[in-house]
Design an enzyme around this catalytic site. Structure first.
Site: not given
Ligand code: NAI
Length: 683
Positions: A572-574, A577
């Site tokens: 979810a983060y990568s 980002k």
């Protein structure tokens, strides 16, 4: 006017302490002196280096502020050296300054006031001189002598206008000697001088005379009431939002170098701006010569008739062009051969129905201009009731503005820092990397809008910056980057506080963890909302302001090493980002033609001060790598090529580079701040 003197604090105090106390009481009252204005002195027996008895005079140091002065800011000068100067016919400012430097008891003390001789040539022990509003209202009128006489009769001596310096001091000395019975001296277009056997008596006399002048002015205010009644009947201007037009104005003013704009639309200011005679009374001149250094001679007055940004732009541009053309003419008519023109810009912009903007190299300077002009408005209004506001001639105004002593001071100013005059908004700045960036950019001169979901935390960081860097250098705001309304409000607040924006640091972020098959949609959505859409919303708001200003700008995105080297369980983060990184590149592509740069930082593994590394995240990352939580910092250190721990301050240094002129030709770039992770090398 209230007499603030209380005996207790100075009971049994020495003459210098009493002088300091008097100064503070005077400084408390803005209608007596403002920001460095006014001066006071006391004469005292002392001994010289050899123990011989001499007479000295403690006089306020040049430029020190009466409301916060301390004893060390009062140099003592030897009167046996100073008084013989009275016999001279003339003396240049430069010679006077050099001579006074050699009269100091302590050669390391600050430079004595430019009005030192004026104090010395008066026979009285304690002297107080201010630029009080009420006296300026009387002396800035068409029939100034009659007006002053009507108020005070023959009890005061009138001194014609001279620029502060030897000539004025000598006139003051001569007139005081001719009228030993006088209660005070009134300097035309300049101020009031009273005296006494001690500082309390000089102060009491001052307040008594100022109160008389205030009462006199009050009794004449009927005419003003009529003007105001007409003003209220004036047609209202179309709704123009000050925050929407401020960046247009700032851009037009900032083509040579950027300015910080103060803004004031308080009821008193709005009332003054609605006067039907606004265009004439504001174009007469300053209330006193030392205001010229801050306010220039006249404000720029602009009538905005249409809120359409293009119309606003052309109306501001046209008015500004007329102003600067007139300033150039005034310079060429009055300047002596070889004089160098200062910038031709106004320091005050008055827009009826909208408000007053003031220009400064920083927020403090803009605030000084605001304070001075708020008092000037009262002086003008009162002088109008007393027969019409009238002030310095063209020649006198020019000589005050181009006073060599002040011009010399300008050459001594330190070089401005890289981000001086710049405005930056940082998101997620209550902690970790955002906080370190806000602090660092402020240190390098920037004015910072510190924002965070945690509004209280943002205000704490802003308060700390104000404490360290000075008046109004930061504001703190609650801003959830996923909330459109809050985003719009925060950018408006930047325009209200400083006039626009130059730099965005889009930093707020969260780091949800979980393998894709077990990731909740809530976590996924939240990551995209904050780590992608949040960046989009603040970017869009920034670009709107930057394009209105048309003086370029710099957008900095705090991404992550995961953009180029994603990690397990960081889906979810990568993903979010990576979208942030792509957004940055698009902004670089679209912003280029406007001089707007966009770059990103890719940090890795910053533990110190970061809340991103919650216990949960640490556990999950430790699990992902098959190590214990305690081993994490060392694990990340060993993972990078330099084998170093990376800190929030390291990221702040890279942000500083991208924000300022050193990266003027860098856009669309990605700078890793990770100690060197070869899997993450940008390709
Ligand atoms: P932090 O948790 O200490 O600071 C982030 C700040 O963002 C917090 O003050 C938080 O209140 C705020 N925030 C969270 N949601 C927000 C929202 N919706 N609107 C506004 N503010 C919000 O974390 P840290 O470490 O300072 O992280 C800052 C940025 O750096 C993040 O974007 C993160 O992804 C990035 N980063 C951090 C790394 C690290 O190891 N700490 C490594 C690589 C990138």
């Amino acid at each position: 006017m209230l007499n603030r003197w209380q005996s207790e604090p100075v009971l049994n105090a020495g003459a210098l302490d009493q002088l300091v106390y008097q100064s503070r009481m005077v400084g408390e009252e803005e209608s007596l002196v403002l920001w460095g204005g006014g001066n006071n002195s006391v004469k005292q027996p002392a001994v010289d280096l050899l123990g011989q008895p001499i007479e000295v005079m403690y006089i306020k140091g040049s430029g020190s502020d009466m409301k916060s002065i301390i004893p060390a800011q009062y140099p003592a000068v030897r009167l046996d050296y100073v008084l013989p100067l009275f016999e001279r016919e003339e003396m240049s400012d430069e010679d006077m300054v050099a001579y006074l430097a050699r009269c100091l008891i302590d050669p390391t003390s600050p430079r004595p006031s430019i009005e030192t001789l004026l104090h010395a040539f008066l026979p009285h022990r304690a002297i107080l001189h201010t630029h009080t509003d009420a006296i300026l209202s009387l002396t800035n009128t068409v029939g100034r002598e009659e007006t002053v006489r009507e108020c005070f009769g023959d009890r005061v001596v009138l001194v014609p206008y001279y620029l502060p310096g030897f000539k004025l001091s000598k006139q003051v000395g001569l007139l005081a000697a001719q009228h030993p019975e006088a209660e005070a001296l009134i300097l035309m277009n300049h101020g009031l001088i009273t005296w006494g056997n001690d500082s309390q008596e000089a102060y009491d006399n001052h307040i008594r005379l100022v109160t008389e002048a205030e009462d006199f002015v009050k009794s004449k205010r009927q005419v003003q009431a009529q003007v105001q009644a007409q003003a209220q009947a004036a047609p209202s201007t179309p709704a123009i939002e000050p925050e929407a037009v401020a960046p247009i104005l700032r851009g037009l003013l900032s083509t040579e170098k950027p300015w910080i704009l103060g803004f004031d639309n308080s009821p008193e200011v709005m009332q003054f701006l609605s006067r039907p005679d606004l265009h004439t009374i504001t174009q007469v001149g300053p209330a006193t010569p030392d205001h010229m250094l801050y306010t220039k001679r006249f404000p720029l007055v602009v009538e905005l008739t249409d809120p359409n940004p293009e119309q606003v732009h052309s109306q501001f541009a046209e008015a500004l062009n007329k102003y600067t053309t007139a300033y150039r003419q005034y310079f060429s008519l009055n300047a002596k051969a070889g004089a160098v023109m200062l910038d031709a810009l106004p320091r005050i912009v008055l827009v009826p129905g909208v408000g007053m903007w003031t220009l400064g190299k920083d927020a403090r300077a803009a605030r000084i201009v605001t304070d001075i002009y708020r008092h000037t408005m009262n002086i003008i209004a009162d002088a109008q009731t007393l027969g019409g506001f009238a002030t310095l001639s063209d020649e006198n105004a020019f000589n005050a503005e181009y006073w060599p002593l002040e011009l010399y001071k300008l050459t001594l100013l330190p070089k401005e820092k890289d981000l001086a005059r710049r405005i930056v908004l940082v998101t997620g700045a209550a902690s970790g990397i955002g906080r370190a960036i806000a602090r660092r950019l402020a240190e390098e001169g920037a004015h910072v809008v510190v924002t965070d979901l945690n509004g209280e935390g943002a205000e704490t960081v802003a308060a700390e910056i104000r404490q360290k860097q000075g008046l109004n250098r930061a504001i703190g705001l609650k801003l959830d980057v996923t909330n459109l309304e809050q985003v719009e409000e925060a950018f408006k607040a930047a325009c209200r506080a400083y006039g626009g924006l130059d730099i965005l640091v889009s930093n707020a972020g969260i780091a949800p963890v979980g393998a894709i098959d077990r990731l909740s949609q809530r976590d996924w959505d939240m990551s995209l909302a904050i780590n992608t859409t949040g960046h989009f919303l603040v970017t869009r708001a920034s670009l709107n302001i930057l394009k209105k200003q048309s003086i370029g700008g710099s957008l900095i995105y705090n991404a992550t090493k995961n953009v180029t080297a994603p990690g397990k369980d960081f889906g979810a983060y990568s993903v979010a980002k990576a979208a942030e990184a792509q957004l940055c590149r698009i902004v670089a592509i679209e912003g280029g033609e406007f001089g707007i740069r966009a770059n990103m930082l890719n940090p890795d593994a910053i533990f110190e001060g970061s809340q991103l590394w919650s216990e949960d995240l640490k556990n999950k990352r430790a699990n992902a790598y098959g190590i214990s939580v305690e081993e994490l910092p060392n694990f990340y250190r060993q993972r990078n090529l330099l084998k170093v721990e990376v800190t929030a301050e390291d990221v702040a240094e890279a942000a500083l580079f991208l924000a300022g002129p050193r990266a003027a030709k860098t856009t669309g770039a990605m700078i890793p701040v990770d100690g060197g992770v070869k899997e993450a090398f940008p390709r």
